[in-house]
Motif scaffolding. Structure first.
Motif, PDB file in Angstrom:
ATOM      1  N   MET A   6      31.533  17.392  13.466  1.00 30.66           N
ATOM      2  CA  MET A   6      32.023  17.615  14.805  1.00 30.66           C
ATOM      3  C   MET A   6      31.028  17.145  15.869  1.00 30.66           C
ATOM      4  SD  MET A   6      33.513  21.010  16.511  1.00 30.66           S
ATOM      5  CE  MET A   6      32.938  21.446  18.116  1.00 30.66           C
ATOM      6  N   GLU A   7      29.727  17.346  15.639  1.00 30.26           N
ATOM      7  CA  GLU A   7      28.715  16.916  16.610  1.00 30.26           C
ATOM      8  C   GLU A   7      28.823  15.432  16.908  1.00 30.26           C
ATOM      9  OE1 GLU A   7      26.482  18.612  18.568  1.00 30.26           O
ATOM     10  OE2 GLU A   7      27.468  20.345  17.735  1.00 30.26           O
ATOM     11  N   GLN A   8      29.003  14.606  15.865  1.00 31.75           N
ATOM     12  CA  GLN A   8      29.080  13.163  16.070  1.00 31.75           C
ATOM     13  C   GLN A   8      30.320  12.805  16.886  1.00 31.75           C
ATOM     14  OE1 GLN A   8      26.578  11.042  15.377  1.00 31.75           O
ATOM     15  NE2 GLN A   8      27.779   9.540  16.514  1.00 31.75           N
ATOM     16  N   THR A   9      31.441  13.476  16.625  1.00 30.66           N
ATOM     17  CA  THR A   9      32.663  13.216  17.377  1.00 30.66           C
ATOM     18  C   THR A   9      32.453  13.548  18.850  1.00 30.66           C
ATOM     19  OG1 THR A   9      33.982  13.723  15.433  1.00 30.66           O
ATOM     20  CG2 THR A   9      35.124  13.768  17.543  1.00 30.66           C
ATOM     21  N   LEU A  10      31.829  14.696  19.134  1.00 24.00           N
ATOM     22  CA  LEU A  10      31.552  15.094  20.512  1.00 24.00           C
ATOM     23  C   LEU A  10      30.586  14.115  21.173  1.00 24.00           C
ATOM     24  CD1 LEU A  10      32.337  17.290  22.536  1.00 24.00           C
ATOM     25  CD2 LEU A  10      30.338  18.585  21.772  1.00 24.00           C
ATOM     26  N   LEU A  11      29.579  13.680  20.436  1.00 23.63           N
ATOM     27  CA  LEU A  11      28.624  12.705  20.970  1.00 23.63           C
ATOM     28  C   LEU A  11      29.320  11.378  21.274  1.00 23.63           C
ATOM     29  CD1 LEU A  11      25.751  11.898  21.739  1.00 23.63           C
ATOM     30  CD2 LEU A  11      25.344  11.342  19.318  1.00 23.63           C
ATOM     31  N   ASP A  12      30.168  10.916  20.377  1.00 17.62           N
ATOM     32  CA  ASP A  12      30.911   9.674  20.615  1.00 17.62           C
ATOM     33  C   ASP A  12      31.799   9.802  21.848  1.00 17.62           C
ATOM     34  OD1 ASP A  12      29.724   8.519  18.407  1.00 17.62           O
ATOM     35  OD2 ASP A  12      31.446   8.871  17.086  1.00 17.62           O
ATOM     36  N   GLU A  13      32.442  10.952  21.993  1.00 22.07           N
ATOM     37  CA  GLU A  13      33.289  11.201  23.158  1.00 22.07           C
ATOM     38  C   GLU A  13      32.456  11.189  24.437  1.00 22.07           C
ATOM     39  OE1 GLU A  13      35.607  14.942  25.068  1.00 22.07           O
ATOM     40  OE2 GLU A  13      35.829  14.713  22.892  1.00 22.07           O
ATOM     41  N   PHE A  14      31.288  11.828  24.385  1.00 25.33           N
ATOM     42  CA  PHE A  14      30.407  11.867  25.549  1.00 25.33           C
ATOM     43  C   PHE A  14      29.924  10.462  25.920  1.00 25.33           C
ATOM     44  CE2 PHE A  14      26.017  12.621  27.285  1.00 25.33           C
ATOM     45  CZ  PHE A  14      26.439  13.044  28.542  1.00 25.33           C
ATOM     46  N   LYS A  15      29.568   9.681  24.925  1.00 21.55           N
ATOM     47  CA  LYS A  15      29.132   8.302  25.198  1.00 21.55           C
ATOM     48  C   LYS A  15      30.256   7.491  25.839  1.00 21.55           C
ATOM     49  CE  LYS A  15      25.509   7.916  21.691  1.00 21.55           C
ATOM     50  NZ  LYS A  15      25.110   7.253  20.432  1.00 21.55           N
ATOM     51  N   GLY A  16      31.480   7.690  25.383  1.00 22.47           N
ATOM     52  CA  GLY A  16      32.627   7.019  25.996  1.00 22.47           C
ATOM     53  C   GLY A  16      32.808   7.448  27.444  1.00 22.47           C
ATOM     54  N   PHE A  17      32.629   8.733  27.701  1.00 28.41           N
ATOM     55  CA  PHE A  17      32.710   9.236  29.071  1.00 28.41           C
ATOM     56  C   PHE A  17      31.645   8.584  29.954  1.00 28.41           C
ATOM     57  CE2 PHE A  17      30.435  12.064  31.955  1.00 28.41           C
ATOM     58  CZ  PHE A  17      31.378  12.174  32.974  1.00 28.41           C
ATOM     59  N   LEU A  18      30.430   8.421  29.434  1.00 30.34           N
ATOM     60  CA  LEU A  18      29.349   7.833  30.234  1.00 30.34           C
ATOM     61  C   LEU A  18      29.690   6.414  30.699  1.00 30.34           C
ATOM     62  CD1 LEU A  18      26.058   9.037  28.489  1.00 30.34           C
ATOM     63  CD2 LEU A  18      26.957   9.736  30.719  1.00 30.34           C
ATOM     64  N   VAL A  19      30.435   5.675  29.906  1.00 31.69           N
ATOM     65  CA  VAL A  19      30.865   4.330  30.315  1.00 31.69           C
ATOM     66  C   VAL A  19      31.736   4.443  31.574  1.00 31.69           C
ATOM     67  CG1 VAL A  19      32.243   2.312  29.655  1.00 31.69           C
ATOM     68  CG2 VAL A  19      30.672   3.366  28.000  1.00 31.69           C
ATOM     69  N   GLU A  20      32.698   5.355  31.558  1.00 32.97           N
ATOM     70  CA  GLU A  20      33.568   5.568  32.720  1.00 32.97           C
ATOM     71  C   GLU A  20      32.763   6.099  33.912  1.00 32.97           C
ATOM     72  OE1 GLU A  20      36.793   8.817  34.220  1.00 32.97           O
ATOM     73  OE2 GLU A  20      36.895   8.263  32.111  1.00 32.97           O
ATOM     74  N   TYR A  21      31.874   7.045  33.653  1.00 30.14           N
ATOM     75  CA  TYR A  21      31.042   7.645  34.700  1.00 30.14           C
ATOM     76  C   TYR A  21      30.201   6.581  35.408  1.00 30.14           C
ATOM     77  CZ  TYR A  21      27.118  10.469  36.519  1.00 30.14           C
ATOM     78  OH  TYR A  21      26.144  11.037  37.302  1.00 30.14           O
TER      79      TYR A  21
END
Length: 133
Positions: free
Chosen positions: A1-16
């Motif tokens: 689950m940690e890796q999935t959350l990290l991947d999601e966060f990294k994707g968000f940072l692109v938009e941010y």
């Protein structure tokens, strides 16, 4: 689950970061929590603290200052991670171009985000402002 959350966060940072470079203060401010806490340390050893409303106004002022000058922020990641509280933490350098020319501005950011209503929102920001490019 940690890796999935990290991947999601990294994707968000692109938009941010795309919103950061959009010069759209409303879009940029949409990524902030109402509970945002910010601390900036300036080169002259002054430390300023503010919250969400002051940060919103800061984006308006920054974008107005550079209007028509094609501002572009460049991000150099130091660390992107999920902490024990399931918050996204990003530590990164920011350099800045204006009118196509690199400035001597170089800032060190530490930003922390958490999920609010299933969206990443910035809850804390700390910035060191005494570096040069």
């Amino acid at each position: 689950m940690e890796q999935t959350l990290l991947d999601e966060f990294k994707g968000f940072l692109v938009e941010y970061r795309a919103s950061w470079n959009s010069s759209n203060a409303e879009w940029m401010s949409a990524h902030q929590s109402k509970d945002l806490k910010v601390r900036w340390a300036t080169p002259d050893v002054i430390v300023s603290d503010w919250g969400n409303e002051e940060a919103k106004q800061g984006w308006v002022q920054a974008y107005k200052q550079y209007q028509g000058r094609n501002p572009k922020w460049i991000f150099e990641d130091v660390l992107i991670e999920i902490n024990k509280q399931k918050e996204g933490v990003a530590i990164f350098w920011v350099s800045f171009k204006v009118d196509g020319e690199m400035t001597d501005v170089k800032l060190l950011f530490v930003e922390t985000f958490r999920k609010e209503n299933n969206e990443w929102k910035k809850i804390r920001e700390y910035v060191e402002n005494s570096f040069t490019n």
